[in-house]
Design an enzyme around this catalytic site. Sequence first.
Site, short mmCIF file in Angstrom:
data_model
loop_
_atom_site.label_atom_id
_atom_site.label_comp_id
_atom_site.label_asym_id
_atom_site.label_seq_id
_atom_site.Cartn_x
_atom_site.Cartn_y
_atom_site.Cartn_z
N TYR A 118 0.86 -1.20 0.00
CA TYR A 118 0.00 0.00 0.00
C TYR A 118 0.88 1.24 0.00
CZ TYR A 118 -3.17 3.66 1.42
OH TYR A 118 -3.89 4.84 1.44
N GLU B 264 -3.27 7.60 -4.51
CA GLU B 264 -3.14 6.32 -3.81
C GLU B 264 -2.94 5.17 -4.80
OE1 GLU B 264 -5.83 4.71 -0.29
OE2 GLU B 264 -6.68 4.11 -2.22
#
Length: 384
Positions: A108, A196
């Site tokens: 992530y 992101e």
Amino acid sequence: MKLVEYEGKDIFIKYSIPVSKRYGVIKELEEISKLNIDGYPVVIKAQVLTGGRGKAGGVKIAKNYEEAKKIISAMLGMTLVTHQTGPCGVKVEEVLIEKATDISREIYISVVMDRKISSPTVISSKEGGMSIEELARNKPELIVKMPVDVESGLMDWQARELAYKLEIEKELFGEFIKFAKNLVRVFIDYDASLVEVNPLIITKENKLIALDSKVIIDDNSIFRHKELLHLPDRESSELEREAKKFEINYIGLDGNIGCMVNGAGLAMATLDTIKLAGGDAANFLDVGGGANVEQITNAFKIILKDKKVKAILVNIFGGIMKCDNIAKGIVEAAKNVCIKVPVVVRLEGTNVKEGKKILSESGLKFVQADSLWDGCQKAVSLSK
Ligand code: GDP
Ligand code: MN
């Protein structure tokens, strides 16, 4: 402004951020025959503004042409309900088709604005793929934060430190550093509030790929990014888009009382007061500073296009514009538009007496109110 996955990836490509090979984005099943798919499996991804598509059936892998067609025809037009959309979900109108990759590890990584330190911050974790909120709750020690200087971007040593903490394989260090620095560049160059990548993957062939993208751009900066103006507006409803053309600030809501207010603050106060009086507003609408006949006419038209509306509350403060002029505007506008629902008008400010007189002598059926509270109560009872 929120970008869908492939729009975000278009920016990534400009910044040399590796993404999966793209075969195309299609809106109709037939278009698949025009794509040059040179190998299977492919991954088919719903292009909607929500995360959690994978778990909700919006990301599927097809092993061959027949299976791809089956998946695409089921996905196009479906309503995708994810943990982020609410029960109504979002309709899938476009799908992205990419070469599928064999994943060895999911990471992530995102760049956000950290308001506490007034600077962008990289947030990352060696355990990607799943919901970062869950990870933050259950394994907060796995979350790595790295503040970034806006002027210099992510420094080499910072990117290296991230690589260590994420346990990036030695031979991928160089590639990761380039990736992380470019990701921060995207954030800064595009005035983003979020960039992101979840997951950033390491493939079985030991390559780094941004498998997903989520990019949110600060609306106030769109004028600096002219190329984004050409992208479709995916966030507004049809009515909201129409209102934008008239320069009316309009946001559709669930209730049945149409509101016409001047000033965003007064508009917010009006919504609250309607709620307090036991009703629900059908919209937030700020006619803007002008509040002239044309704007009021446009506002009535927009409000009335929402078939839920059972009553209208006009709450206008005559400051720079005087109440008598506003009243003339309301009367004129009401004559231009066919209004079949009761209209409650609350005027306050300069020349309010004259304004009220104009309304009562207009021959039109306005319900007049003496205060915000009075107006809201009247509108609520008329809407029932
Ligand atoms: P999201 O659920 O909306 O965040 O959509 P993602 O693009 O992140 O995809 C969800 C999940 O699908 C990813 O976490 C992967 O596990 C899986 N996925 C997506 N693309 C591929 C692919 O090319 N190969 C494989 N094996 N899995 C994929
Ligand atoms: Mn994702």
